[in-house]
Design a protein around this motif. Structure first.
Motif, PDB file in Angstrom:
ATOM      1  N   UNK A  65       0.826  -1.211   0.000  1.00 47.09           N
ATOM      2  CA  UNK A  65       0.000   0.000   0.000  1.00 47.09           C
ATOM      3  C   UNK A  65       0.860   1.261   0.000  1.00 47.09           C
ATOM      4  N   UNK A  66       1.892   1.253  -0.827  1.00 49.92           N
ATOM      5  CA  UNK A  66       2.799   2.393  -0.930  1.00 49.92           C
ATOM      6  C   UNK A  66       2.037   3.655  -1.298  1.00 49.92           C
ATOM      7  N   UNK A  67       2.400   4.755  -0.642  1.00 48.89           N
ATOM      8  CA  UNK A  67       1.793   6.050  -0.906  1.00 48.89           C
ATOM      9  C   UNK A  67       2.874   7.025  -1.324  1.00 48.89           C
ATOM     10  N   UNK A  68       2.571   7.856  -2.317  1.00 46.35           N
ATOM     11  CA  UNK A  68       3.480   8.916  -2.739  1.00 46.35           C
ATOM     12  C   UNK A  68       2.748  10.247  -2.641  1.00 46.35           C
ATOM     13  N   UNK A  69       3.487  11.323  -2.602  1.00 44.98           N
ATOM     14  CA  UNK A  69       2.897  12.658  -2.674  1.00 44.98           C
ATOM     15  C   UNK A  69       3.173  13.166  -4.082  1.00 44.98           C
TER      16      UNK A  69
END
Length: 88
Positions: A65-69
């Motif tokens: 569930x990698x999140x980036x901005x």
């Protein structure tokens, strides 16, 4: 989820908070996330970062569930000609 469009990205060019929810975009090779180029993302609903400079996007196929901005300049609409040049 629906595929994102270049019009949606253009509308969010000055304020990333205009990126829609429930919409799939693709990380481009020209932005800040070159090492993730070609990965599909969607805007995170629960918590995360939400400023004009960027919003939290979840990498769709990430087992962790990698999140980036990301901001609009980091993204492409699915099927864009520049996406086809990523060699995926």
């Amino acid at each position: 989820m629906t595929p994102g469009t270049s019009e949606q990205l253009a509308a969010a060019a000055q304020d990333a908070r205009a990126l829609p929810f429930d919409t799939i975009f693709v990380i481009g090779a020209e932005g800040d996330w070159k090492h993730l180029a070609g990965q599909r993302v969607h805007r995170r609903r629960n918590g995360g970062f939400s400023n004009p400079d960027g919003v939290s996007m979840c990498v769709t196929d990430s087992p962790t569930h990698q999140t980036i901005i990301a901001e609009a300049a980091d993204l492409l609409p699915p099927g864009a000609v520049t996406q086809l040049n990523l060699g995926l």
